[in-house]
Design an enzyme around this catalytic site. Structure first.
Site, PDB file in Angstrom:
ATOM      1  N   LYS A   1       0.812  -1.218   0.000  1.00 58.00           N
ATOM      2  CA  LYS A   1       0.000   0.000   0.000  1.00 58.00           C
ATOM      3  C   LYS A   1       0.849   1.273   0.000  1.00 58.00           C
ATOM      4  O   LYS A   1       0.345   2.340  -0.317  1.00 58.00           O
ATOM      5  CB  LYS A   1      -0.953  -0.016   1.187  1.00 58.00           C
ATOM      6  CG  LYS A   1      -2.040  -1.073   1.061  1.00 58.00           C
ATOM      7  CD  LYS A   1      -3.123  -0.645   0.086  1.00 58.00           C
ATOM      8  CE  LYS A   1      -4.147  -1.735  -0.160  1.00 58.00           C
ATOM      9  NZ  LYS A   1      -5.277  -1.293  -0.956  1.00 58.00           N
TER      10      LYS A   1
HETATM   11  C1  PLP Z   1      -2.576  -7.381   2.921  1.00 63.37           C
HETATM   12  C2  PLP Z   1      -3.397  -6.959   1.751  1.00 63.37           C
HETATM   13  N1  PLP Z   1      -3.526  -7.802   0.722  1.00 63.37           N
HETATM   14  C3  PLP Z   1      -4.258  -7.484  -0.368  1.00 63.37           C
HETATM   15  C4  PLP Z   1      -4.928  -6.280  -0.451  1.00 63.37           C
HETATM   16  C5  PLP Z   1      -5.766  -5.965  -1.664  1.00 63.37           C
HETATM   17  O1  PLP Z   1      -5.164  -4.956  -2.453  1.00 63.37           O
HETATM   18  P1  PLP Z   1      -6.033  -3.926  -3.280  1.00 63.37           P
HETATM   19  O2  PLP Z   1      -6.763  -3.030  -2.299  1.00 63.37           O
HETATM   20  O3  PLP Z   1      -5.038  -3.161  -4.102  1.00 63.37           O
HETATM   21  O4  PLP Z   1      -7.012  -4.682  -4.114  1.00 63.37           O
HETATM   22  C6  PLP Z   1      -4.826  -5.390   0.623  1.00 63.37           C
HETATM   23  C7  PLP Z   1      -5.566  -4.142   0.612  1.00 63.37           C
HETATM   24  O5  PLP Z   1      -5.776  -3.511   1.650  1.00 63.37           O
HETATM   25  C8  PLP Z   1      -4.036  -5.728   1.736  1.00 63.37           C
HETATM   26  O6  PLP Z   1      -3.886  -4.884   2.782  1.00 63.37           O
END
Ligand code: PLP
Length: 379
Positions: A42
């Site tokens: 992120k």
């Molecule tokens: C640990 C983790 N994996 C996957 C995701 C999913 O990513 P995206 O929000 O870009 O779809 C997030 C999103 O908060 C996350 O914190």
């Protein structure tokens, strides 16, 4: 290198799995996002959106960043706010782990825990509408709005996707990642469909989440899932979708810590299980890149706590063969995810998505149209 903490974002390594990924299978490579300074993928979208807001004069010195986040995006914003001197207000929910709350506070962010569930039994809509309301009421506030701001996926189009392709000169057979806001899957799949069209794109969701359709129910995997299909994700770019149960995700992360020495959170455990499944279908000359979105430390009190795992009724340990069997038995949720798209443009009005988001999206789409066909990157 010598530079600010924010200059260390990105350029994460690809890591092999010598013990669980066998030599006669497709080669699994983990894109290990824990090495970002805020500890997760992120950091990429957060730093990009904040830089773009500053460039447009939407966020000025003395301003406040307000965001809805179950953890990682908020932590990234809190880190960036600390580094750049902004006040940061994060709306979390009861699923946010104590470790994440401590990190948010450690970076000096103010935290509001939203406990009211929305109509799908999650907290996304209630968190987002309260964040929008606060941003409207507060002076000099900026809402990065990871859920509706298309710069979220644009960040990955410009950084993560390019890094993956540059690191795989021999070709990429399959790309796998988890979905919530669709930032990663949306941005990376868009890039790959243009510059590596042979790559199959796989999205991973939680059983209980409805991004790829299906019934909505409570689930425990943090950071994954949504009650609708996010605008950052073009489902036409997704070739296959899997849904993983809480126990499968948590157990896979534990087995890979124990047998590969790789720490990851539950959403990454879910993706890793799918990657091991796909590897069993491919040959050693075919590469599978699987996003590992964060590390395991932030889940010490849940994922790596035997008592907590037992309270959920989950197994606490498995050997490599059990993991490989679990992967083999996994069935795709959908081979045509676009048929299950569940976009909710009505939410833009009902959740009162900020004007700044609509402005940034319009500008991005205008620039994109202008550059289409003659440029690799948008600027
Ligand atoms: C640990 C983790 N994996 C996957 C995701 C999913 O990513 P995206 O929000 O870009 O779809 C997030 C999103 O908060 C996350 O914190």
């Amino acid at each position: 290198m010598i530079g600010t903490i924010l200059e260390t974002i990105g350029q994460t390594p690809l890591i092999t799995l010598p013990n669980t990924n066998k030599a006669d299978e497709g080669r699994v490579l983990f894109k290990y996002e824990r090495y970002n300074p805020g500890g997760s993928i992120k950091d990429r979208a957060a730093s990009y959106i904040i830089a773009e807001a500053e460039r447009r004069g939407l966020l000025k010195p003395g301003g406040t960043i307000i965001e809805s986040s179950s953890g990682n995006f908020g932590i990234s914003l809190a880190m960036i706010g600390a580094a750049k001197g902004y006040r940061v207000l994060i709306l979390v929910d009861p699923k946010t782990t104590p470790a994440n709350l401590a990190l948010l506070k450690g970076f000096g962010a103010e935290v509001i825990v939203v406990t009211e569930q929305d109509d799908s039994g999650s907290y996304h809509k209630t968190r987002i509408s309260l964040a929008n309301k606060l941003a409207r009421e507060m002076e000099h506030a900026f809402r990065p709005d990871q859920c509706f701001n298309l710069l979220n996926s644009d960040a990955h189009y410009k950084s993560t996707a390019r890094e993956i392709i540059e690191a795989c000169p021999a070709g990429l057979a399959v790309f796998i990642t988890a979905v919530s806001t669709g930032g990663q899957l949306g941005g990376i799949s868009k890039y790959l469909k243009t510059f590596a069209p042979e790559a199959q794109i796989i999205g991973v969701d939680a059983v209980g989440s409805a991004i790829f359709g299906g019934h909505k129910d409570a689930y425990l995997i943090p950071g994954i899932g949504l009650g609708w299909t996010p605008v950052n994700l073009n489902m036409d770019h997704v070739d296959r979708a899997y849904k993983v149960t809480d126990e499968q995700a948590f157990l896979t992360a534990r087995v890979l810590a124990r047998h590969e020495g790789i720490l990851m959170g539950p959403s990454s455990g879910a993706c890793a299980l799918v990657a091991l499944k796909i590897a069993q279908e491919l040959s050693p000359d075919q590469q599978i890149v699987c996003m590992i979105s964060d590390g395991g430390e932030r889940y010490i009190q849940t994922l790596f706590n035997d008592e907590w795992m037992e309270q959920q009724g989950f197994a606490t340990a498995a050997d490599i063969e059990t993991l490989r069997t679990m992967a083999r038995q996994l069935q795709p949720w959908s081979m045509r995810p676009a048929d299950h798209a569940n976009y909710r443009s009505d939410l833009i009005e009902s959740l009162e998505v900020p004007d700044t988001t609509l402005l940034m999206n319009a500008e991005l789409q205008g620039r994109e149209a202008y550059h289409s066909g003659n440029s690799l990157y948008l600027d």
